[in-house]
Design a protein around this motif. Structure first.
Motif, PDB file in Angstrom:
ATOM      1  N   VAL A  35      53.591   3.636  38.843  1.00 50.82           N
ATOM      2  CA  VAL A  35      52.542   2.667  38.177  1.00 50.82           C
ATOM      3  C   VAL A  35      52.252   1.728  39.477  1.00 50.82           C
ATOM      4  O   VAL A  35      52.897   0.967  39.916  1.00 50.82           O
ATOM      5  N   PRO A  37      49.398  -1.139  39.941  1.00 58.15           N
ATOM      6  CA  PRO A  37      48.404  -1.961  39.604  1.00 58.15           C
ATOM      7  C   PRO A  37      47.091  -2.275  40.312  1.00 58.15           C
ATOM      8  O   PRO A  37      47.365  -1.950  41.512  1.00 58.15           O
ATOM      9  N   LEU A  38      46.102  -2.193  39.796  1.00 59.51           N
ATOM     10  CA  LEU A  38      44.699  -2.684  40.424  1.00 59.51           C
ATOM     11  C   LEU A  38      44.760  -3.794  40.927  1.00 59.51           C
ATOM     12  O   LEU A  38      45.330  -4.943  40.456  1.00 59.51           O
ATOM     13  N   VAL A  39      44.642  -3.970  42.373  1.00 58.14           N
ATOM     14  CA  VAL A  39      44.361  -5.251  42.832  1.00 58.14           C
ATOM     15  C   VAL A  39      42.781  -5.444  43.202  1.00 58.14           C
ATOM     16  O   VAL A  39      42.296  -4.662  44.137  1.00 58.14           O
ATOM     17  N   GLU A 163      34.969  -3.359  39.847  1.00 60.89           N
ATOM     18  CA  GLU A 163      35.885  -2.163  40.005  1.00 60.89           C
ATOM     19  C   GLU A 163      35.389  -0.907  39.693  1.00 60.89           C
ATOM     20  O   GLU A 163      35.654  -0.058  39.121  1.00 60.89           O
TER      21      GLU A 163
END
Length: 164
Positions: A35, A37-39, A163
């Motif tokens: 997993v 995470p979006l940064v 994004e």
């Protein structure tokens, strides 16, 4: 003698079958889930630059561009489709703001001038930098014939990583 050959042949087959099962057990796949995470982080230094225009000294002259301001940018993005949205909070009367020399930040070197309340984008992608630079320019509006209306003007330049 024929009987010995048959027995040896059966033993060899059993030995190969047992070995094949043991190998299959050693190479069975194991699924692992990761997993990430979006940064999307940005930090622009020299966050409140000021521009001061010098008044013309001869009749018939207009204003020249103000001195450029260079800001250092730290940026972290792990989205290959990320873009940097740059726009202002208000349009300036008679002044064109621009962004050029975006080294280490975007895949292009500048944005088309002038900046306005309409978003302009540059591609960021997957990137990490602590020493990116962007140069903010201020000049008389192209439509103003080198003249800028008298006064003090304020606007914000807003930087957002999208994004897409």
């Amino acid at each position: 003698m024929n009987c010995k050959k048959i027995v040896l042949s059966i033993l060899a087959t059993l030995s190969i079958s047992a070995h094949a099962d043991e190998t299959a057990a050693l190479t069975s796949p194991q699924q692992i889930n990761l997993v990430i995470p979006l940064v999307a982080l940005i930090d622009v230094e020299d966050i409140s630059p000021s521009f001061e225009f010098t008044a013309p000294t001869q009749a018939g002259e207009g204003f020249d561009s103000a001195s450029d301001v260079v800001s250092t940018v730290a940026l972290t993005s792990n989205n290959p489709n990320a873009r940097l949205d740059i726009h202002t909070s208000s349009n300036l009367n008679g002044i064109d703001l621009g962004i050029k020399n975006m080294s280490g930040i975007c895949s292009q070197s500048s944005l088309s001038a002038p900046l306005s309340t309409t978003s302009q984008y540059c591609n960021v992608g997957t990137r990490r930098t602590t020493n990116g630079n962007l140069t903010i320019t201020a000049s008389p509006a192209a439509s103003g014939n080198g003249m800028i209306p008298y006064g003090n003007y304020t606007t914000d330049i807003i930087y957002t990583i999208t994004e897409d």
